[in-house]
Scaffold this motif. Structure first.
Motif, PDB file in Angstrom:
ATOM      1  N   TRP A  66      -0.281   5.390   8.994  1.00  0.00           N
ATOM      2  CA  TRP A  66      -1.062   4.483   8.156  1.00  0.00           C
ATOM      3  C   TRP A  66      -2.461   4.274   8.719  1.00  0.00           C
ATOM      4  N   SER A 104      -3.393   1.300   5.201  1.00  0.00           N
ATOM      5  CA  SER A 104      -3.338  -0.167   5.162  1.00  0.00           C
ATOM      6  C   SER A 104      -4.702  -0.753   4.835  1.00  0.00           C
ATOM      7  N   PHE A 115       3.392  -7.531   4.623  1.00  0.00           N
ATOM      8  CA  PHE A 115       3.691  -6.893   5.918  1.00  0.00           C
ATOM      9  C   PHE A 115       4.811  -7.671   6.598  1.00  0.00           C
ATOM     10  N   GLN A 170       7.281  -6.948   8.360  1.00  0.00           N
ATOM     11  CA  GLN A 170       7.922  -6.489   9.586  1.00  0.00           C
ATOM     12  C   GLN A 170       7.784  -7.513  10.692  1.00  0.00           C
ATOM     13  N   LEU A 218       5.824   2.189   1.601  1.00  0.00           N
ATOM     14  CA  LEU A 218       6.276   0.795   1.620  1.00  0.00           C
ATOM     15  C   LEU A 218       7.367   0.563   0.584  1.00  0.00           C
ATOM     16  N   SER A 265      10.984   6.937   5.023  1.00  0.00           N
ATOM     17  CA  SER A 265       9.606   6.534   4.752  1.00  0.00           C
ATOM     18  C   SER A 265       8.623   7.262   5.674  1.00  0.00           C
TER      19      SER A 265
END
Length: 585
Positions: free
Chosen positions: A191, A197, A226, A228, A377, A403
């Motif tokens: 990313w 991003s 986001f 995570q 995502l 992913s």
């Protein structure tokens, strides 16, 4: 040169952290070699069944276990254990099956298991890790010291074969290493290399930002996206939103708080990430059916999400801050200062530099596009959420693995050289190596603390005496103290869950609660949320520091402005947990 060496040697041996470690090692050696452990037992009813051959069995961790013949003269009775403890001996066997008849004359089977602890010394591994982390502000040596003390405490000398290899080589550790280091680190690196991003953030801000409020709402929204959590969210959200927020005169105190408060709290609520897989390794309690397997423990995590009241209030309060509705004096003054003077930092502030956290440069022949971010995502979300709906267990490893592969092929398909893709992945791996080491050491110290009998000691000490309605608050305070002192929520969970979960089960049984599973969910939520709260407010937390660095805020200005908001949320959460326990447990 000799004089310099002597000075360095003197400085080393007079260092307070070294002295604390040296004393702890001597204490651990002394206890392990001279003090006999205290043996105690847990008694769990077994759901005994009869097979076609007339043998009785029960299901344990999804496997059929034949019942041994019940002991005519139980070795693990309280009387025998009291005698063995007085003589400093250990029981000849650690498990046995006993039978009893209920009021109706039905024969009941019980499994009795012997556990050991070294009284208050059982807490030494966790204690020395906390103290050293507070003094040194360096979690790797602190956790390593706790592991060394724990191994010596149980009378073992070979730290590598008794603690490191069994724990680091376990299935749980391998799963966390693959997910956090390989898959997640590689995806973040791609990313960054593709500018994915940044392209996503620029698209959102271009469409929605019209002033300070909308800029803060975008930051809040990205914190949710986001999901995570932790350092990942802080880096991605803070780095991408800061230029837009600075342009719209959003104070750095407000921006850093939004970035920090939508990191770990969101990860606990939208838990389609590494958190359930990590936490489940520490919440197994022998004899508790709803925690028997890995799938059971992950499902238990998700059923407990509605009771993560601190995370819920933290996210709500951050949203209110985004729309200028939260009544915080510090934030109001910061907002007025930025609006009237254009000064985004308080007078005398020393903002942390965020240059080290800038995204990797995108190759000249590659044009960042929103699809580079959205497709991987949505793949994560689709696989994780879909597998949870259909099977009851989110396939987190598969979601991130697929992913990552998709992001690689997509970058190559859109014109990036394979060499650049691999360089991006390598950069992402480098960024999470330190975190991965800390996670592995956290697993080790959690298992070492369990082996030292910390949980058994607390159960012995408090299991039958603490009022059930006070235990959630006690666990909350313990977690806040540990996580604030160490600056790590995951490390706190590794220490506290192996102690708190058996204790909550013992308290539920001793108080005759009608719904022990619900009670354990509340206690689970207090440990999870208390760890998050202390980590958020700690000035030595990696998330706190990264939130300040990525938004260009002074570290202590961020801490001082965040604590009142977080304290309000945790007090409301404590009230909710107590009411739930009193009314419904």
């Amino acid at each position: 040169m000799e004089h310099s060496f002597a000075q360095n040697l003197k400085r080393f041996f007079t260092n307070s952290g070294f002295i604390a470690f040296f004393i702890a090692v001597l204490l651990s050696l002394y206890v392990g070699q001279t003090i006999s452990p205290t043996w105690t037992t847990t008694k769990v009813e077994i759901d005994a069944k009869e097979d076609g051959d007339g043998n009785f069995y029960y299901i344990y961790r999804e496997k059929k276990q034949l019942l041994l013949p019940p002991s005519d003269e139980p070795i693990l009775s309280k009387e025998n254990l009291a005698r063995l403890n007085a003589e400093g001996k250990e029981p000849s066997k650690k498990e046995e099956v006993v039978t009893e008849k209920d009021a109706s004359g039905k024969l009941l089977y019980y499994k009795v298991t012997a556990k050991r602890h070294w009284q208050i010394w059982s807490l030494l591994p966790a204690f020395i890790a906390i103290i050293l982390c507070w003094w040194t502000r360096e979690p790797i040596t602190a956790l390593g010291s706790g592991i060394i003390c724990g191994v010596l405490l149980v009378g073992d000398i070979n730290i590598f074969t008794s603690a490191l290899l069994p724990n680091i080589g376990s299935k749980d550790a391998a799963a966390i290493l693959i997910l956090y280091l390989w898959f997640l680190g590689g995806l973040l690196g791609i990313w960054a290399k593709t500018g994915a991003s940044l392209a996503f953030a620029e698209y959102v801000t271009h469409k929605f930002v019209r002033g300070p409020k909308s800029a803060k709402l975008v930051a809040w929204f990205l914190g949710v996206i986001f999901f995570q959590g932790g350092t990942i969210s802080a880096v991605l959200v803070g780095t991408t939103v800061k230029p837009i927020a600075d342009k719209e005169r959003v104070s750095h105190e407000e921006l850093s708080l939004i970035v920090d408060s939508t990191s770990s709290p969101i990860a606990a609520l939208l838990a389609f990430n590494a958190w359930p897989g990590y936490v489940q390794a520490f919440i197994y309690v022998s004899g508790v059916s709803w925690l028997a397997t890995e799938q059971d423990r992950i499902a238990f995590f998700f059923r407990s999400i509605p009771y993560s009241f601190y995370a819920i209030f933290a996210v709500i309060s951050t949203f209110l801050i985004s729309i200028d509705k939260f009544p915080s004096k510090k934030l109001r003054l910061a907002r007025e200062r930025a609006k009237e003077t254009g000064e985004l930092d308080a007078p005398g502030a020393e903002p942390l530099s965020s240059k080290e956290l800038e995204l990797t440069e995108v190759p000249e022949n590659y044009t960042p596009h929103l699809v580079d971010f959205m497709l991987p995502l949505f793949t994560i979300l689709g696989i994780a959420v879909g597998s949870y709906i259909y099977t009851g267990t989110p396939e987190i490893l598969s979601a991130f693995g697929i992913s990552l592969v998709l992001a690689m092929f997509l970058a190559c398909f859109r014109g990036m050289k394979l060499r650049d893709v691999v360089e991006g992945m390598a950069s992402g791996w480098k960024g999470v190596v330190l975190g991965s080491i800390i996670l592995l050491l956290a697993i080790c110290i959690g298992n070492v603390s369990k082996n030292a009998g910390g949980g058994a000691y607390l159960v012995d000490l408090l299991g039958s005496g603490v009022p059930y309605y006070l235990l959630p608050g006690i666990l909350l305070v313990i977690c806040i103290v540990i996580s604030f002192s160490t600056g790590t929520s995951w490390g706190t969970m590794a220490v506290t869950f192996p102690l708190g979960m058996p204790l909550s089960y013992a308290v539920a049984l001793s108080n005759g609660l009608a719904n022990p599973e619900f009670y354990m969910m509340i206690c689970f939520a207090t440990v999870l949320n208390g760890s998050i709260f202390g980590d958020q407010c700690s000035p030595i937390s990696d998330t706190t520091i990264l939130s300040s660095m990525c938004t260009g805020c002074d570290l202590m200005d961020h801490v001082k402005s965040q604590i009142p908001v977080a304290v309000t949320s945790v007090l409301l959460a404590l009230i909710c947990w107590t009411v739930c326990v009193v009314l419904y447990a």
